[in-house]
Design an enzyme around this catalytic site. Structure first.
Site, PDB file in Angstrom:
ATOM      1  CE  LYS A  82      -2.613   2.562   3.381  1.00 24.05           C
ATOM      2  NZ  LYS A  82      -1.513   3.129   3.806  1.00 24.05           N
ATOM      3  CG  ASN A  83       2.569   2.776   3.401  1.00 23.49           C
ATOM      4  OD1 ASN A  83       1.555   2.896   3.342  1.00 23.49           O
ATOM      5  ND2 ASN A  83       3.014   2.657   4.693  1.00 23.49           N
TER       6      ASN A  83
ATOM      7  NE  ARG B  88      -1.868  12.710   7.067  1.00 24.02           N
ATOM      8  CZ  ARG B  88      -2.280  14.040   7.359  1.00 24.02           C
ATOM      9  NH1 ARG B  88      -3.371  14.457   7.829  1.00 24.02           N
ATOM     10  NH2 ARG B  88      -1.165  15.027   7.039  1.00 24.02           N
TER      11      ARG B  88
ATOM     12  CG  ASP C  54      -3.970  10.003  10.656  1.00 29.58           C
ATOM     13  OD1 ASP C  54      -3.957   9.100  11.534  1.00 29.58           O
ATOM     14  OD2 ASP C  54      -3.916  10.045   9.208  1.00 29.58           O
TER      15      ASP C  54
ATOM     16  CG  ASP D 136       2.764   1.701   9.242  1.00 32.78           C
ATOM     17  OD1 ASP D 136       2.373   2.444  10.016  1.00 32.78           O
ATOM     18  OD2 ASP D 136       2.943   1.820   8.248  1.00 32.78           O
TER      19      ASP D 136
HETATM   20  C1  UD1 Z   1       4.356   6.954   5.904  1.00 37.14           C
HETATM   21  C2  UD1 Z   1       3.477   5.654   5.630  1.00 37.14           C
HETATM   22  C3  UD1 Z   1       2.929   5.250   7.204  1.00 37.14           C
HETATM   23  C4  UD1 Z   1       4.286   5.109   8.173  1.00 37.14           C
HETATM   24  C5  UD1 Z   1       5.041   6.309   7.973  1.00 37.14           C
HETATM   25  C6  UD1 Z   1       6.273   6.168   9.053  1.00 37.14           C
HETATM   26  C7  UD1 Z   1       2.331   6.011   3.692  1.00 37.14           C
HETATM   27  C8  UD1 Z   1       1.297   6.372   2.950  1.00 37.14           C
HETATM   28  N1  UD1 Z   1       2.383   6.053   5.115  1.00 37.14           N
HETATM   29  O1  UD1 Z   1       3.693   7.963   6.376  1.00 37.14           O
HETATM   30  O2  UD1 Z   1       2.066   4.152   6.966  1.00 37.14           O
HETATM   31  O3  UD1 Z   1       3.564   4.859   9.549  1.00 37.14           O
HETATM   32  O4  UD1 Z   1       5.401   6.518   6.997  1.00 37.14           O
HETATM   33  O5  UD1 Z   1       6.862   4.969   8.650  1.00 37.14           O
HETATM   34  O6  UD1 Z   1       3.380   5.741   3.032  1.00 37.14           O
HETATM   35  N2  UD1 Z   1       6.739  14.891   9.894  1.00 37.14           N
HETATM   36  C9  UD1 Z   1       6.833  16.108  10.325  1.00 37.14           C
HETATM   37  N3  UD1 Z   1       6.866  17.027   9.193  1.00 37.14           N
HETATM   38  C10 UD1 Z   1       6.840  16.624   7.869  1.00 37.14           C
HETATM   39  C11 UD1 Z   1       6.800  15.412   7.450  1.00 37.14           C
HETATM   40  C12 UD1 Z   1       6.713  14.448   8.718  1.00 37.14           C
HETATM   41  O7  UD1 Z   1       7.003  16.618  11.346  1.00 37.14           O
HETATM   42  O8  UD1 Z   1       7.012  17.512   6.924  1.00 37.14           O
HETATM   43  C13 UD1 Z   1       6.609  14.011  11.251  1.00 37.14           C
HETATM   44  C14 UD1 Z   1       5.384  13.097  11.206  1.00 37.14           C
HETATM   45  O9  UD1 Z   1       4.346  14.008  11.993  1.00 37.14           O
HETATM   46  C15 UD1 Z   1       5.794  11.834  11.846  1.00 37.14           C
HETATM   47  C16 UD1 Z   1       7.134  11.484  11.255  1.00 37.14           C
HETATM   48  O10 UD1 Z   1       7.519  12.696  10.925  1.00 37.14           O
HETATM   49  O11 UD1 Z   1       5.897  12.134  13.349  1.00 37.14           O
HETATM   50  C17 UD1 Z   1       7.087  10.636  10.333  1.00 37.14           C
HETATM   51  O12 UD1 Z   1       6.254  10.892   9.384  1.00 37.14           O
HETATM   52  P1  UD1 Z   1       6.484  10.339   7.821  1.00 37.14           P
HETATM   53  O13 UD1 Z   1       7.671   9.322   7.786  1.00 37.14           O
HETATM   54  O14 UD1 Z   1       6.529  11.627   6.948  1.00 37.14           O
HETATM   55  O15 UD1 Z   1       5.253   9.543   7.624  1.00 37.14           O
HETATM   56  P2  UD1 Z   1       4.188   9.497   6.140  1.00 37.14           P
HETATM   57  O16 UD1 Z   1       4.984   9.540   5.031  1.00 37.14           O
HETATM   58  O17 UD1 Z   1       2.864  10.198   6.638  1.00 37.14           O
END
Ligand code: UD1
Length: 419
Positions: free
Chosen positions: A23-24, A93, A117, A305
């Site tokens: 999925k990711n 998202r 979320d 996850d």
């Molecule tokens: C992706 C996955 C999700 C997984 C996560 C971490 C998808 C669709 N989802 O989510 O299933 O749990 O990676 O492995 O691929 N953050 C910030 N600022 C930003 C971006 C992120 O502060 O601009 C923080 C987030 O709040 C979180 C952390 O960084 O605490 C990790 O987030 P991120 O790795 O970006 O997760 P996603 O890409 O949203």
């Protein structure tokens, strides 16, 4: 009418299960199709709701999208639209991953911000500051993230945290930027490597995928390609934990076991015999699982996850487990539901202490996100009686043919409607 699951505990899971594409990964690969005019084909797509939702987002941007079985064909026009409105993105998202490709292709992107979320706030500051370093202006305006660039150029970008989404958006913008971009402290997840591979098949020049430094030489144009999505390591590991928690014997196919190194090691610590296989792995658990400590971290650390499934395992393990959540601040909220099932669990900030009990006790519980839902079903498999798991639309978003797969392994689960 909404639906819920009835899960009856007590059965040992046995047999074989085939997992589909990740999925990711698939959603980002579909977004990458925006980068090239013409028809891009993505194969091994999982049969989950997020795939047709992403297809709708792309249609809203002017693409033609056909979905058939596990294949999606995306035909991108010469000039895609640049505005993904709220109706298109509100349901999930991951749609924010069109931001980078749109900036690269249209030099302009307006992507509505999805709502809050359950697992914690998910800001886009790193996505935006990366795009700014590539020469774009980016603001949040009227509920949308807006990015515009007259000239997109290479840059040295150091992420403050290896965010998966920020790495992907910056990477997909940088492939069509002028000159060289280096992303330091990049995310190293296998899904990022999958995206790098697809971009290179399209004619991009990306090196370092899977390491924390990605180097991108911008090119003028990309061509469409046909790409197969990697197997879903999170779904695969969910079945591995299900085997361990039920003291079962499950062979999981369709995934690269190397993507689950630390997770499989933790199952071994819990007492499972884990055998890597060419196309997956096998988990046999003969005795009651033993307590395991773990801390979630970006890849190759323990995946956030899988934290809910691991908490399910800890809930019935012999001994006390210490669990630390380092990625999403509110991901322990679902522990309240585990306590409803009789788990002896305490949380304090981002730490949880779980004292294993021999058996859980069935109760009605509510899923707050995809993974919490799966963790609750696994707990239901080792609870006395029949557990009602509500809000299962979350589980359907991440797990193709969940009921069929679980029944195929001997689990007792039923999907029923709720008025
Ligand atoms: C992706 C996955 C999700 C997984 C996560 C971490 C998808 C669709 N989802 O989510 O299933 O749990 O990676 O492995 O691929 N953050 C910030 N600022 C930003 C971006 C992120 O502060 O601009 C923080 C987030 O709040 C979180 C952390 O960084 O605490 C990790 O987030 P991120 O790795 O970006 O997760 P996603 O890409 O949203």
């Amino acid at each position: 009418m909404s639906e819920h699951f009835l899960v009856t505990g007590g059965n040992r899971l046995e047999g074989e299960v085939l997992v589909g594409g990740a999925k990711n990964s698939v959603l980002k690969l579909m977004a990458a199709a925006l980068l090239a005019e013409g028809t891009t084909v993505v194969t091994n797509c999982p049969d989950i709701l997020d795939v047709p939702l992403m297809a709708d987002v792309l249609r809203g941007l002017g693409c033609e999208v056909e979905l058939e079985d596990s294949e999606v064909r995306i035909t991108t026009p010469a000039e895609p639209k640049y505005h993904a409105d709220f109706d298109a993105v509100k349901q999930f998202r991951a749609s924010v991953c069109v931001l980078g490709p749109l900036v690269a292709r249209c030099r302009r992107a307006v992507v509505a911000l999805p709502g809050g979320d359950a697992i914690g706030s998910r800001p886009l500051d790193m996505h935006q500051s990366g795009l700014r370093l590539l020469g774009a202006r980016s603001e949040i305006e009227h509920g949308c993230v807006v990015a515009e660039a007259d000239d997109l150029h290479g840059a040295n970008i150091r992420l403050v945290f290896p965010s998966v989404g920020a790495t992907e958006n910056i990477l997909m913008a940088a492939v069509l930027a002028r000159g060289e971009t280096v992303i330091d402290n990049a995310a190293r997840e296998p899904e990022i490597v999958d995206l790098c591979n697809m971009l290179n098949e399209m004619g991009a020049k990306v090196s370092g995928g899977g390491s924390s430094t990605l180097t991108i030489q911008g090119v003028r144009k990309l061509e469409p390609t046909t790409h197969r999505v990697i197997g879903d390591r999170i779904v695969a590991a969910t079945w591995g934990v299900a085997a361990s928690i039920t003291r079962g014997d499950v062979r999981v196919r369709g995934v690269n076991h190397k993507h689950l190194g630390l997770v499989l090691d933790k199952l071994r610590t819990a007492g499972a015999e884990v055998t890597p296989e060419v196309d997956g792995f096998r988990v046999i658990q003969r005795e009651r699982p033993k307590a395991v400590n773990f801390a979630t971290l970006p890849y190759p650390g323990f995946p956030t996850d899988l934290q809910p499934m691991a908490i399910g395992l800890a809930a019935v393990a012999e001994g006390t487990s210490m669990i630390t959540e380092n990625v999403f601040e509110s991901r322990f909220r679902f522990v309240e539901e585990m306590i409803r099932l009789g788990a002896d669990a305490r949380t304090d900030g981002h730490h949880a202490v779980i004292r294993g009990v021999p058996v859980l006790s069935s109760a009605p519980v509510w899923s707050s996100d995809i993974r919490a839902g799966a963790g609750l079903v696994l707990a239901g498999l080792v609870a006395d009686g029949t557990t009602e798991v509500h809000d299962i639309f979350h589980i359907d978003r991440g797990y193709p043919r969940f009921v069929e797969n679980l029944r195929g392994l001997g689990g007792v689960i039923e999907r029923v409607g709720t008025e």
